[in-house]
Every structure is written in C-alpha cells, then in structure tokens.
Design a protein around this motif. Structure first.
Motif, short mmCIF file in Angstrom:
data_model
loop_
_atom_site.label_atom_id
_atom_site.label_comp_id
_atom_site.label_asym_id
_atom_site.label_seq_id
_atom_site.Cartn_x
_atom_site.Cartn_y
_atom_site.Cartn_z
N ASP A 190 2.02 -6.35 -0.97
CA ASP A 190 1.34 -5.06 -0.86
C ASP A 190 1.90 -4.26 0.33
OD1 ASP A 190 -0.16 -6.03 -2.90
OD2 ASP A 190 -1.95 -6.45 -1.71
N LYS A 191 2.38 -3.06 0.05
CA LYS A 191 2.85 -2.18 1.12
C LYS A 191 3.06 -0.78 0.57
CE LYS A 191 7.63 -3.69 0.38
NZ LYS A 191 8.84 -4.29 1.00
N ASP A 192 3.10 0.18 1.47
CA ASP A 192 3.31 1.59 1.11
C ASP A 192 2.26 2.08 0.11
OD1 ASP A 192 5.60 1.58 2.72
OD2 ASP A 192 6.88 0.94 1.04
N GLY A 193 1.06 1.57 0.24
CA GLY A 193 -0.02 1.99 -0.64
C GLY A 193 -0.01 1.36 -2.01
N LEU A 194 0.95 0.48 -2.28
CA LEU A 194 1.03 -0.21 -3.57
C LEU A 194 0.31 -1.55 -3.48
CD1 LEU A 194 4.77 0.45 -4.50
CD2 LEU A 194 2.76 1.75 -5.19
N LYS A 210 7.75 -3.75 -10.18
CA LYS A 210 7.04 -3.12 -9.06
C LYS A 210 6.10 -2.04 -9.57
CE LYS A 210 10.68 -4.14 -5.71
NZ LYS A 210 11.59 -3.60 -4.67
N SER A 268 2.26 -0.89 -9.47
CA SER A 268 1.02 -1.08 -8.71
C SER A 268 -0.17 -1.29 -9.65
CB SER A 268 0.76 0.15 -7.83
OG SER A 268 -0.43 -0.01 -7.08
#
Length: 379
Positions: free
Chosen positions: A27-31, A172, A174
């Motif tokens: 989880d990163k960059d809002g994903l 990838k 989300s």
C-alpha cells in the motif's frame, strides 16, 4: 517447518505474473491492495451469518411459512424393533419383497406392518417441508441482497461493460471499498454454508454441493490473493442472478402455489442457461483465458484459476442436464417434477402406497404439479 511451508505457499511465481514480487503490491500513494490477512474476518462473519440465519428462520421464515400454509406434517414415531433397525442401518433402507417376507417371519409381524415400519423409519430421517422452506427463504434473501449489492458495486465500473478493462493496469489495481465488502460477505456466506452443511437438507447431489462450495471458496481466496478481484466480482454477480429465482421457485413450491412456481421455474431455467451456460464460459472464462496473455506471460496461478473455473463450469453442465430433464417433463409430461435431488417424504397410509412411482432410493419420480415437489436444484 511452518515458515518453509508459508514461504512456499506464497511463492511469488505462483500468485503473480512476470518478475513482480509482493513488494509491488504494498500500500502506497493512496493505493490499497488486497491482503490475505483481510480474509481472517470471514471466520467470525461466517459465525455471525449462522446466528442471523437461526434468528431469521425462526422469527421471519417460520411466521411466513404459517401465513402461506406451510406446516409440519405429523409423523408417527416408529416402534423400536432391534431386528428391523439393524437391517435398516446396516443393509438397506428399502428392502425388497423377499427381504420383507423374511423380516416379517423373524419379527412375527405381517409383511404390511414391516413395510409400514420402513416407510415411517425413512420419513424420520427426512427433512420436513418447513425445514426446506426456511432454508430456501434464507438463501433467497441473501442472494437477492447480494445481487442488488453487486449491481450497485459494478454498474458504474468500466469493466462491467468492457471485459478488457478487467485487466487494465493489472496487477496494480487498487481495491475499492465496495469490492472489499462484496467479497467478504460472499466468502463469509459460503463459509457458513460449509459449516452448516452437516445439518442442512441433504440431496442426491450432496457431493457436488461440497465440491461447489469448496471450489467457490478456493476461487474467491485465490482471486483475492492474486488481485483478480474485478473478474471475481463479475463471477459472483453471474451466479447470484439465477440463484434468486431458484430459491423463489422452491418457496412457492413448498407453499403449493403451483402456477406461479411453474412460471418462476421456467424463468429460472432460462436465466441459468444464459448466465451459467452462455455468459460464464463464453464471456467470463474467455476473458480469463484469452486476454491476460496479451498483457503478461501466463504464470502458474493463471492456469490454476482457469482450471478451477472449468471445474465450476462442469458442475453447471451437470445441473443444467437435470434442469433440462425437469423442463422436458414439465413441457411434455406430467408438469414439473419433484426436486430430483431430494429425499421426499412418503405417504404413511397403506392405501397411499400405489399412488406414487418411486425409484430404488425411494425418491418420487413424477407428481401432479410443482406445488407437490421440490422445484429445482441448488447451484
């Protein structure tokens, strides 16, 4: 050893394509991506489903059954007889005429008394119509709510209209809140069915039901872990569509609303054919087999997932053959048959012995209407 097994089970090459590793799905960059740890909650949710089902069946389904005239049929408890009970449990529940004659001599009973004892003893092990009504009502309510929830979750998504969008940006992709709850509730429900299958109504396709439930849970688990969530939600929606009609037909059947039951069954047969015999293989499985190799090299999980879908399709074909047989008898024979998977209750009165045709397992083959039988088969 446990660490080795865990490492092998979560081997990247099985779950993910190409040179990707699990680090790519952090989880990163809002994903936010699906994690296997999210699925632990399905166990307590499955137990909650069992509690809710218990309350629903007694507080809602039972009064509804009484309103529709579905009641428990009075059953006569059999007189204990060690000789007959031993034969019933170890040899056969349906003795032939020669065996009945031999047993009547051993017990000093008449042949008619022995036949009546076996009829009543078989009926003691069979679920009542009220029990079947409760189960069908519970499943119908869940499938209806799930189908509506699936439509709400998918109607504004591009992959609902264009299946190539299923794989856009994969893996990838989300995870959405709607996808999370759709998956969690469906998995919890199917897990509750597995937990309750020992005391639910058992039918001829008991083994097929077990295979179906476990195949469904396996598919949901794998699609969650491999981030096949988009196609997974489509598969769930396709299956729920016909299940609503199936359980509705059963409810009307137990209430003896014959004409309405017949109509619903025909609609169910059509929807089952469209969703599971046409859309499922020619749209969904085509989407999972043909499109992914255009984006990434096939990996182990790709083949595993598609094999599981084919197993599910084979179960659909098995049930479709049963449905076709019932539709054929409905259109060209004596209306709709009883549920060919059910162990239906027999008349206990002696003068009713010749009013029904039974096969070797005691299952009624033909009746005079949908309202007198089991309606259809379970997915």
């Amino acid at each position: 050893m446990i660490g080795t097994i865990t490492e092998w089970f979560w081997w990247d090459r099985f779950w993910l394509p190409g040179n990707l590793t699990w680090e790519a799905l952090e989880d990163k960059d809002g994903l936010v991506f699906a994690k296997a740890s999210h699925l632990y909650v399905t166990v307590p949710y499955a137990l909650i489903f069992l509690v809710v089902r218990y309350l629903f069946e007694r507080l809602i389904a039972t009064p509804a059954a009484a309103y529709l005239g579905v009641t428990e049929k009075t059953r006569h408890k059999v007189e204990h007889n060690a000789i007959l009970e031993h034969y019933f449990t170890t040899k056969s529940k349906n003795p032939g005429q020669a065996d009945i004659t031999g047993l009547s001599k051993k017990c000093s009973w008449s042949s008619r008394q022995v036949e009546r004892w076996f009829r009543r003893r078989r009926n003691q092990d069979r679920p009542s119509v009220l029990k079947k009504f409760r189960e069908a009502s519970w499943r119908m309510v869940f499938y209806l709510a799930s189908f509506i929830g699936g439509i709400i979750a998918l109607y504004d998504k591009p992959w609902f209209y264009n299946l190539r969008e299923v794989w856009k940006g994969y893996p990838k992709q989300s995870m959405l809140d709607s996808q999370y709850w759709y998956y969690i509730l469906e998995m919890s429900f199917y897990l509750s069915l597995v937990l309750s299958i020992t005391f639910d109504v058992k039918r001829k396709d008991f083994r097929e039901q077990i295979i179906h439930h476990w195949a469904t849970l396996t598919l949901l688990f794998f699609s969650w872990g491999a981030n096949y969530i988009r196609v997974g939600t489509l598969i769930l929606l396709v299956h729920d569509a016909s299940d609503i009609l199936l359980e509705s037909a059963k409810i009307l059947n137990y209430a003896k609303w014959e004409r309405t039951c017949n109509g619903i069954f025909v609609v169910f047969a059509f929807v089952f054919m469209v969703t599971r015999i046409i859309i499922f293989p020619f749209w969904i499985i085509h989407c999972t087999w043909v499109y992914p190799p255009d984006l990434y090299p096939p990996f182990i999980g790709y083949y595993f997932f598609n094999v599981m879908l084919v197993i599910l399709l084979m179960l659909h074909i098995f049930w479709w053959c049963l449905i076709l047989r019932m539709v054929k008898m409905f259109l060209f024979g004596s209306l709709l048959t009883k549920d060919e998977r059910s162990d239906n209750e027999e008349d206990e009165e002696e003068d009713g012995e010749t009013s029904r045709m039974e096969d070797n397992d005691g299952h009624v083959k033909v009746t005079n209407g949908c309202g007198n039988g089991g309606g259809a088969n379970h997915h």
